[in-house]
Design an enzyme around this catalytic site. Structure first.
Site, PDB file in Angstrom:
ATOM      1  CG  ASP A  46      -0.224   0.045   2.535  1.00 18.42           C
ATOM      2  OD1 ASP A  46       1.030  -0.064   2.532  1.00 18.42           O
ATOM      3  OD2 ASP A  46      -0.881   0.188   3.580  1.00 18.42           O
ATOM      4  CD  GLN A 106       5.533  24.737   0.231  1.00 19.82           C
ATOM      5  OE1 GLN A 106       4.638  24.828   1.064  1.00 19.82           O
ATOM      6  NE2 GLN A 106       5.638  23.702  -0.609  1.00 19.82           N
ATOM      7  CE  LYS A 204      13.448  35.464 -11.269  1.00 19.66           C
ATOM      8  NZ  LYS A 204      13.679  34.031 -11.299  1.00 19.66           N
ATOM      9  NE  ARG A 206       8.849  34.750 -10.955  1.00 19.20           N
ATOM     10  CZ  ARG A 206       9.307  33.763 -11.688  1.00 19.20           C
ATOM     11  NH1 ARG A 206       8.676  33.420 -12.797  1.00 19.20           N
ATOM     12  NH2 ARG A 206      10.393  33.105 -11.332  1.00 19.20           N
ATOM     13  CG  ASP A 230      19.394  30.595  -8.836  1.00 18.45           C
ATOM     14  OD1 ASP A 230      19.423  30.792  -7.609  1.00 18.45           O
ATOM     15  OD2 ASP A 230      18.407  30.866  -9.544  1.00 18.45           O
ATOM     16  CB  THR A 238      13.597  31.687 -14.970  1.00 21.43           C
ATOM     17  OG1 THR A 238      12.198  31.730 -14.676  1.00 21.43           O
ATOM     18  CG2 THR A 238      14.217  33.032 -14.633  1.00 21.43           C
TER      19      THR A 238
END
Length: 338
Positions: A46, A106, A204, A206, A230, A238
């Site tokens: 499962d 986040q 940049k 958006r 980065d 991007t």
């Protein structure tokens, strides 16, 4: 309780090749075999995860090597369950070595009624018994403050500096480091200072989430070899657009140095068709066959720096010494020769 003799490594299924490479490097440093702890990390029918450790870990200094990359939820649960198994088996100390820390994007409430999932993950790791975190290039360095346990955040820029000085030897005067956005300036500046190169920024804007409406280059990139720096490349939209803008502004070549190659969806295809000459990523996330087969993606190993960081943590010496590329050069001996 027996005294701790050697560090013990255990791995989940997220990036087994990296864990084995770390163990191999530690074996070289220790002059003895340092293998991965004998264990099984499996799934029931499962999908539930089951862990069983076949070695005695009582009183041992344990290091779990497990990035929380795609599938993030499965790999995170593996890490939590392994830690719980070790804690219940009386391990002396449990360090989670998380080369890529998932959910790090986040890290704050960007709008009303949204979670701070990075903090939730931090709480879960501590509750599962993790007593120390060792990671590389956190997306947001303030995540270290989400923990009430020690967090050692290593940096890829010293490794990238060695790579740049090796591959661009004799043409360093033409190199310019580029930040793909204003928020990444500190990371790009760090590499620029290490290799004594100027810094430029791609600003940049958006139009809406996920779409870049406009890009402006701040700095003169004409006839320069541009290195975009980065921490994460995901869909690469991007990144490829930034490379096109730099070429339109007269750049001679565009390369990218990005720590974590998430490379989801159409990313590999985009990079293969991009004007970028090379994308250099690390192996914090296990590369797929498509990534390995892409002609302009190159992978730099992180096993040497993680192996040394684990040994330094185990024997109580400085981890911050690994922030200096001159310190790392002997560790990467044989990879970058003058």
């Amino acid at each position: 309780m027996p005294s701790v003799q050697e560090p013990k490594l255990i791995s989940g299924n997220a990036n087994r090749p990296l864990a084995e490479a770390v163990a191999s490097r530690m074996s070289v440093h220790r002059g003895m075999d340092v293998g991965l702890c004998d264990a099984r990390v499996e799934r029931f029918n499962d999908g539930e995860i089951f862990v069983e450790v076949f070695e005695n870990v009582r009183g041992e200094d344990m290091f779990i090597i497990q990035p929380t990359s795609n599938p993030a939820n499965d790999n995170l649960m593996e890490l939590l369950i392994i830690s719980d198994a070790l804690r219940r088996s009386s391990a002396d100390r449990i360090t989670a070595v998380i080369p890529y820390f998932g959910y790090a994007r986040q890290d704050r409430r960007s709008k009303a009624r949204t979670p701070i999932t990075a903090k939730l993950v931090a709480n879960m790791l501590v509750e599962a018994g993790v007593e120390r975190i060792l990671t590389l290039d956190l997306h947001a360095t303030q995540i270290q403050g989400f923990f009430d346990i020690p967090v050692d955040n290593l940096y890829a820029s010293p490794v990238f500096a060695l790579d740049v000085m090796h591959h661009f030897k004799g043409q360093m005067e033409d190199v310019m480091v580029v930040s793909p956005d204003v928020g990444g300036v500190a990371r790009a500046r760090d590499l620029a200072q290490r290799i004594n190169a100027p810094l430029s920024i791609v600003d940049k804007r958006r139009g809406k989430p996920g779409e870049v409406a406009e890009m402006t280059v701040i700095g003169d990139v004409k006839d320069r070899t541009c290195l975009i720096v980065d921490d994460i490349v995901d869909t690469a939209g991007t990144l490829c657009k930034a490379a096109e803008v730099l070429m339109d502004h007269g750049a001679k070549e565009v390369h990218a140095y990005i720590t974590h190659g998430v490379l989801s969806g159409p990313a590999v295809d985009r990079i293969g068709k991009s004007v970028m000459k090379n994308l250099v990523i690390t192996d914090t996330i296990q590369p797929t066959g498509a990534i390995k087969g892409c002609k302009n993606i190159r992978i730099v190993g992180t096993a040497p720096v993680f192996a040394q960081a684990i040994l330094n943590t185990w024997n109580g010496t400085s981890v911050s010494s690994l922030f200096n590329h001159k310190t790392l050069k002997p560790i990467y001996e044989g990879t970058y020769r003058d």
